[in-house]
Scaffold this active site. Structure first.
Site, PDB file in Angstrom:
ATOM      1  N   LYS A   1     -10.108  -4.993  19.227  1.00  0.00           N
ATOM      2  CA  LYS A   1      -9.488  -3.950  20.065  1.00  0.00           C
ATOM      3  C   LYS A   1      -8.230  -3.527  19.318  1.00  0.00           C
ATOM      4  O   LYS A   1      -7.181  -4.137  19.456  1.00  0.00           O
ATOM      5  CB  LYS A   1      -9.147  -4.527  21.446  1.00  0.00           C
ATOM      6  CG  LYS A   1      -9.043  -3.522  22.580  1.00  0.00           C
ATOM      7  CD  LYS A   1      -8.018  -2.445  22.404  1.00  0.00           C
ATOM      8  CE  LYS A   1      -6.578  -2.857  22.567  1.00  0.00           C
ATOM      9  NZ  LYS A   1      -5.645  -1.766  22.181  1.00  0.00           N
TER      10      LYS A   1
ATOM     11  N   GLU B   1      14.557  -6.678  19.315  1.00  0.00           N
ATOM     12  CA  GLU B   1      13.919  -6.051  18.165  1.00  0.00           C
ATOM     13  C   GLU B   1      14.038  -4.532  18.294  1.00  0.00           C
ATOM     14  O   GLU B   1      13.719  -3.970  19.337  1.00  0.00           O
ATOM     15  CB  GLU B   1      12.445  -6.461  18.153  1.00  0.00           C
ATOM     16  CG  GLU B   1      11.636  -5.856  17.038  1.00  0.00           C
ATOM     17  CD  GLU B   1      10.166  -6.290  17.097  1.00  0.00           C
ATOM     18  OE1 GLU B   1       9.565  -6.243  18.186  1.00  0.00           O
ATOM     19  OE2 GLU B   1       9.635  -6.673  16.042  1.00  0.00           O
TER      20      GLU B   1
ATOM     21  N   PHE C   1      -0.022  -1.472  16.163  1.00  0.00           N
ATOM     22  CA  PHE C   1      -0.178  -0.229  15.393  1.00  0.00           C
ATOM     23  C   PHE C   1       0.329  -0.360  13.970  1.00  0.00           C
ATOM     24  O   PHE C   1      -0.041   0.424  13.108  1.00  0.00           O
ATOM     25  CB  PHE C   1       0.571   0.918  16.107  1.00  0.00           C
ATOM     26  CG  PHE C   1       2.053   0.937  15.831  1.00  0.00           C
ATOM     27  CD1 PHE C   1       2.556   1.568  14.697  1.00  0.00           C
ATOM     28  CD2 PHE C   1       2.961   0.307  16.687  1.00  0.00           C
ATOM     29  CE1 PHE C   1       3.923   1.577  14.432  1.00  0.00           C
ATOM     30  CE2 PHE C   1       4.321   0.307  16.420  1.00  0.00           C
ATOM     31  CZ  PHE C   1       4.800   0.945  15.283  1.00  0.00           C
TER      32      PHE C   1
ATOM     33  N   GLU D   1      -4.366   1.690  20.024  1.00  0.00           N
ATOM     34  CA  GLU D   1      -4.879   3.021  20.360  1.00  0.00           C
ATOM     35  C   GLU D   1      -4.061   4.123  19.685  1.00  0.00           C
ATOM     36  O   GLU D   1      -4.387   5.294  19.769  1.00  0.00           O
ATOM     37  CB  GLU D   1      -4.908   3.213  21.890  1.00  0.00           C
ATOM     38  CG  GLU D   1      -3.573   3.145  22.611  1.00  0.00           C
ATOM     39  CD  GLU D   1      -3.109   1.711  22.928  1.00  0.00           C
ATOM     40  OE1 GLU D   1      -3.330   0.802  22.102  1.00  0.00           O
ATOM     41  OE2 GLU D   1      -2.484   1.537  23.993  1.00  0.00           O
ATOM     42  N   ARG D   2      -2.958   3.715  18.981  1.00  0.00           N
ATOM     43  CA  ARG D   2      -2.124   4.741  18.345  1.00  0.00           C
ATOM     44  C   ARG D   2      -2.659   5.147  16.974  1.00  0.00           C
ATOM     45  O   ARG D   2      -2.426   6.253  16.518  1.00  0.00           O
ATOM     46  CB  ARG D   2      -0.687   4.230  18.215  1.00  0.00           C
ATOM     47  CG  ARG D   2      -0.052   4.006  19.576  1.00  0.00           C
ATOM     48  CD  ARG D   2       1.404   3.662  19.427  1.00  0.00           C
ATOM     49  NE  ARG D   2       1.742   2.500  20.228  1.00  0.00           N
ATOM     50  CZ  ARG D   2       2.894   1.861  20.169  1.00  0.00           C
ATOM     51  NH1 ARG D   2       3.819   2.262  19.321  1.00  0.00           N
ATOM     52  NH2 ARG D   2       3.125   0.832  20.925  1.00  0.00           N
TER      53      ARG D   2
ATOM     54  N   CYS E   1       6.893  -6.459  11.228  1.00  0.00           N
ATOM     55  CA  CYS E   1       7.393  -7.675  11.870  1.00  0.00           C
ATOM     56  C   CYS E   1       8.079  -8.573  10.845  1.00  0.00           C
ATOM     57  O   CYS E   1       8.768  -9.512  11.213  1.00  0.00           O
ATOM     58  CB  CYS E   1       6.262  -8.423  12.545  1.00  0.00           C
ATOM     59  SG  CYS E   1       5.128  -9.117  11.362  1.00  0.00           S
TER      60      CYS E   1
ATOM     61  N   SER F   1       3.876  -7.066  20.475  1.00  0.00           N
ATOM     62  CA  SER F   1       5.238  -7.378  20.919  1.00  0.00           C
ATOM     63  C   SER F   1       5.228  -8.642  21.793  1.00  0.00           C
ATOM     64  O   SER F   1       4.194  -9.020  22.348  1.00  0.00           O
ATOM     65  CB  SER F   1       5.816  -6.183  21.673  1.00  0.00           C
ATOM     66  OG  SER F   1       4.922  -5.770  22.673  1.00  0.00           O
TER      67      SER F   1
HETATM   68  P1  NAD Z   1       2.238  -3.705  21.469  1.00  0.00           P
HETATM   69  O1  NAD Z   1       2.566  -5.037  22.051  1.00  0.00           O
HETATM   70  O2  NAD Z   1       2.676  -2.476  22.179  1.00  0.00           O
HETATM   71  O3  NAD Z   1       0.646  -3.552  21.318  1.00  0.00           O
HETATM   72  C1  NAD Z   1      -0.148  -4.539  20.735  1.00  0.00           C
HETATM   73  C2  NAD Z   1      -1.535  -4.499  21.368  1.00  0.00           C
HETATM   74  O4  NAD Z   1      -1.413  -4.806  22.755  1.00  0.00           O
HETATM   75  C3  NAD Z   1      -2.205  -3.148  21.257  1.00  0.00           C
HETATM   76  O5  NAD Z   1      -3.561  -3.322  20.924  1.00  0.00           O
HETATM   77  C4  NAD Z   1      -2.039  -2.563  22.655  1.00  0.00           C
HETATM   78  O6  NAD Z   1      -3.098  -1.721  23.032  1.00  0.00           O
HETATM   79  C5  NAD Z   1      -1.999  -3.783  23.541  1.00  0.00           C
HETATM   80  N1  NAD Z   1      -1.172  -3.581  24.737  1.00  0.00           N
HETATM   81  C6  NAD Z   1      -0.103  -2.757  24.863  1.00  0.00           C
HETATM   82  N2  NAD Z   1       0.413  -2.843  26.107  1.00  0.00           N
HETATM   83  C7  NAD Z   1      -0.337  -3.741  26.782  1.00  0.00           C
HETATM   84  C8  NAD Z   1      -0.283  -4.266  28.098  1.00  0.00           C
HETATM   85  N3  NAD Z   1       0.642  -3.889  28.973  1.00  0.00           N
HETATM   86  N4  NAD Z   1      -1.192  -5.189  28.437  1.00  0.00           N
HETATM   87  C9  NAD Z   1      -2.131  -5.595  27.571  1.00  0.00           C
HETATM   88  N5  NAD Z   1      -2.224  -5.129  26.307  1.00  0.00           N
HETATM   89  C10 NAD Z   1      -1.337  -4.217  25.913  1.00  0.00           C
HETATM   90  O7  NAD Z   1       2.754  -3.731  19.964  1.00  0.00           O
HETATM   91  P2  NAD Z   1       2.843  -2.517  18.945  1.00  0.00           P
HETATM   92  O8  NAD Z   1       3.945  -1.598  19.362  1.00  0.00           O
HETATM   93  O9  NAD Z   1       1.504  -1.942  18.696  1.00  0.00           O
HETATM   94  O10 NAD Z   1       3.262  -3.298  17.614  1.00  0.00           O
HETATM   95  C11 NAD Z   1       4.593  -3.603  17.287  1.00  0.00           C
HETATM   96  C12 NAD Z   1       4.966  -4.993  17.708  1.00  0.00           C
HETATM   97  O11 NAD Z   1       4.088  -5.940  17.092  1.00  0.00           O
HETATM   98  C13 NAD Z   1       6.357  -5.381  17.265  1.00  0.00           C
HETATM   99  O12 NAD Z   1       6.958  -6.122  18.278  1.00  0.00           O
HETATM  100  C14 NAD Z   1       6.098  -6.247  16.041  1.00  0.00           C
HETATM  101  O13 NAD Z   1       7.127  -7.163  15.734  1.00  0.00           O
HETATM  102  C15 NAD Z   1       4.867  -6.955  16.457  1.00  0.00           C
HETATM  103  N6  NAD Z   1       4.160  -7.490  15.305  1.00  0.00           N
HETATM  104  C16 NAD Z   1       4.160  -8.838  15.139  1.00  0.00           C
HETATM  105  C17 NAD Z   1       3.528  -9.383  14.051  1.00  0.00           C
HETATM  106  C18 NAD Z   1       3.496 -10.871  13.855  1.00  0.00           C
HETATM  107  O14 NAD Z   1       2.651 -11.346  13.113  1.00  0.00           O
HETATM  108  N7  NAD Z   1       4.360 -11.645  14.482  1.00  0.00           N
HETATM  109  C19 NAD Z   1       2.886  -8.563  13.129  1.00  0.00           C
HETATM  110  C20 NAD Z   1       2.904  -7.182  13.342  1.00  0.00           C
HETATM  111  C21 NAD Z   1       3.543  -6.660  14.443  1.00  0.00           C
END
Ligand code: NAD
Length: 498
Positions: free
Chosen positions: A172, A382, A148, A175-176, A280, A225
């Site tokens: 994909k 984090e 998100f 969804e937020r 991140c 994450s």
């Molecule tokens: P998230 O892991 O909750 O979601 C990321 C994606 O995974 C979304 O599209 C979501 O729909 C999907 N998802 C969520 N739960 C799932 C599940 N149980 N099974 C399969 N798919 C699932 O992450 P977020 O809260 O949207 O974003 C924040 C996180 O992303 C933080 O941890 C941040 O550090 C990380 N991030 C990392 C980078 C990088 O390049 N390393 C960059 C930006 C954000």
């Protein structure tokens, strides 16, 4: 209520089924619903991608680049609209939303140079009458699953390179805050990209699993994450796909005794609290070297943090806006309590912050902890919120070990006037991206983005040449055009160039 739909085969729509709530974080109210897709929606997108991709791959790279140029111009023309839309679902302030889009556009600019980048290698006369050359070919259909916190930049990191290389790309998004990805899909079509080359399917775990298991999808790029990143990596690789999966982070800023502390405080204010810490590459841990440095830094940080203006995302004076939703606000506040329970000193407490007139919004005031230690859970994990932790280190070696030993290894920064210390730090630290007097060392588009350890699974980074490597496969051709005279070789022995 506004419905946010998929973009499949050039059209908006999909089977009506489950939906997710999209909030306005400024008010705490639901502002739209997003259709959460199913296997059937993905199948339709894959069919459209399969129909369109061979012709797109056969389109010469200069023409593909022209679509990228046209797309870039369209995004620039719609910058205002996109920034407001992004800010209204994410909560980051408008100027920061523009930055999110602009950093994505910089990858599109890189993709505009794809004809040059895709030129292969060639060796004339590798053997008698033998030449060897290589070509990079697209994988076919790739998918991106994005978080998100950068709803424009991260989809563009992936899609810009994937598409320019001749692939079809299915996104994909989170969804937020799914509206900007949909608009990007519409603008790609307007720019002349054939239907089926950039598509958007919304969804949650059900859609992610469908993508990971789909036999026609060759590669998956994920950012989110770490636990989910690891899951996506393992399941995707088990299904035979190429996968890169970027995860969470806990970036450290090392402050040497000779650093310019006023500059460090200015840098830290933005890097720790900008976008409410939901980056991140945020800098949520500062490591002053020596107690004298720590005390002086703390004295300067307190008033700077108290002066931060938290406001609605359209407030041009605000330093940062609300976090993305109520659950995340609760999670951040729980981490602050954990820090207190573990014995860290909470110097500035951002909990209980309410913005007048927006009491239901997801706002959190800035927090500062001192005397955080490496054994604390609040340090190890984090937080992803407006919380800065001071971890005191007695010397350079201890400071170097902290980010090196941490489970995450995305970014790190050192603040110093000492070139030797900086050089030593950059060479030895066990982290993927390093800033020297640069608090947020996100590499430019033609370099490459990627962390180490639990910040990334897989072995290629995002964008730059690493992105091109991820989204293409190499074919190497050895050709021989004999002149007709017998070569006298022994066909039963492995050919060598000896
Ligand atoms: P998230 O892991 O909750 O979601 C990321 C994606 O995974 C979304 O599209 C979501 O729909 C999907 N998802 C969520 N739960 C799932 C599940 N149980 N099974 C399969 N798919 C699932 O992450 P977020 O809260 O949207 O974003 C924040 C996180 O992303 C933080 O941890 C941040 O550090 C990380 N991030 C990392 C980078 C990088 O390049 N390393 C960059 C930006 C954000």
């Amino acid at each position: 209520m506004r419905i946010i739909d998929h973009v499949i085969a050039g059209h908006s729509g999909g089977a009506a089924g489950r939906s997710g709530d999209v909030y306005d974080p400024n008010t705490g109210q639901i502002q739209a619903r997003v259709n959460l897709g199913t296997q059937a929606d993905l199948d339709r997108a894959v069919a459209a991608a399969q129909a369109a991709q061979p012709a797109w791959a056969a389109t010469n790279p200069q023409r593909r680049a022209r679509v990228m140029f046209a797309f870039k111009a369209l995004v620039e023309a719609h910058m205002d609209e996109l920034a407001h839309l992004l800010s209204s679902e994410h909560g980051k302030v408008i100027a920061d939303a523009r930055g999110d889009i602009q950093r994505g556009l910089e990858v599109i600019e890189f993709a505009c140079g794809i004809p040059h980048v895709l030129k292969g290698e060639y060796t004339q006369g590798a053997g008698p009458g033998i030449d060897v050359y290589s070509m990079r070919q697209p994988l076919g259909i790739g998918a991106g699953i994005t978080p998100f916190n950068f709803p424009a930049m991260i989809p563009l990191w992936m899609s810009g390179v994937a598409i320019a290389c001749g692939n079809a790309f299915i996104l994909k998004p989170s969804e937020r805050d799914p509206s900007v990805p949909v608009r990007l899909g519409e603008l790609f079509l307007e720019a002349g990209l054939p239907e089926g080359i950039f598509q958007v399917v919304h969804g949650d775990k059900e859609m992610v699993d469908a993508i990971l298991d789909h036999p026609a999808i060759s590669a998956v790029s994920f950012v989110g994450s770490s636990d989910i990143a690891h899951y996506v990596y393992s399941r995707g690789v088990a299904a035979g796909k190429r996968v890169q999966a970027m995860g969470g982070a806990k970036n450290h800023g090392i402050v040497m005794p000779d650093a310019d502390l006023d500059q460090v405080v200015a840098d830290l204010s933005g890097a720790a609290f900008g976008s409410a810490g939901e980056r991140c590459m945020a800098l949520p841990v500062v490591v002053p070297v020596g107690d004298k440095t720590a005390d002086a830094l703390r004295e300067k940080l307190i008033p700077a943090i108290r002066a931060l203006r938290v406001g609605v995302s359209t407030d041009a004076e605000a330093h940062y806006g609300p976090v993305v939703n109520a659950a995340h606000k609760q999670r951040v506040e729980n981490w602050i309590q954990t820090g207190v329970d573990e014995g860290a000193e909470l110097v500035v407490d951002g909990r209980g912050f309410a913005l007048q007139g927006h009491e239901e919004g997801f706002f959190i005031g800035p927090s500062l902890f001192d005397r955080v230690t490496p054994d604390m859970q609040a340090y190890k994990e984090e937080i992803f919120g407006p919380v800065l932790q001071i971890v005191r280190a007695p010397d350079f070696e201890t400071a170097l070990r902290l980010p090196s030993d941490h489970q995450y290894g995305n970014g790190v920064a050192i603040f110093t006037r000492n070139g030797h210390a900086a050089r030593e730090f950059a060479a030895r630290v066990n982290v993927g991206m390093v800033g020297i007097n640069v608090p947020i060392p996100v590499p430019v588009a033609y370099h490459t983005f990627g962390g180490w350890k639990r910040s990334a699974f897989g072995d290629t980074n995002q964008h730059g040449m690493e992105g091109v490597r991820f989204w293409t496969k190499v074919k190497t051709i050895t050709q021989r055009w004999p002149d007709g005279s017998p070569d006298g070789g022994n066909a039963f022995v492995i050919p060598t160039m000896g």
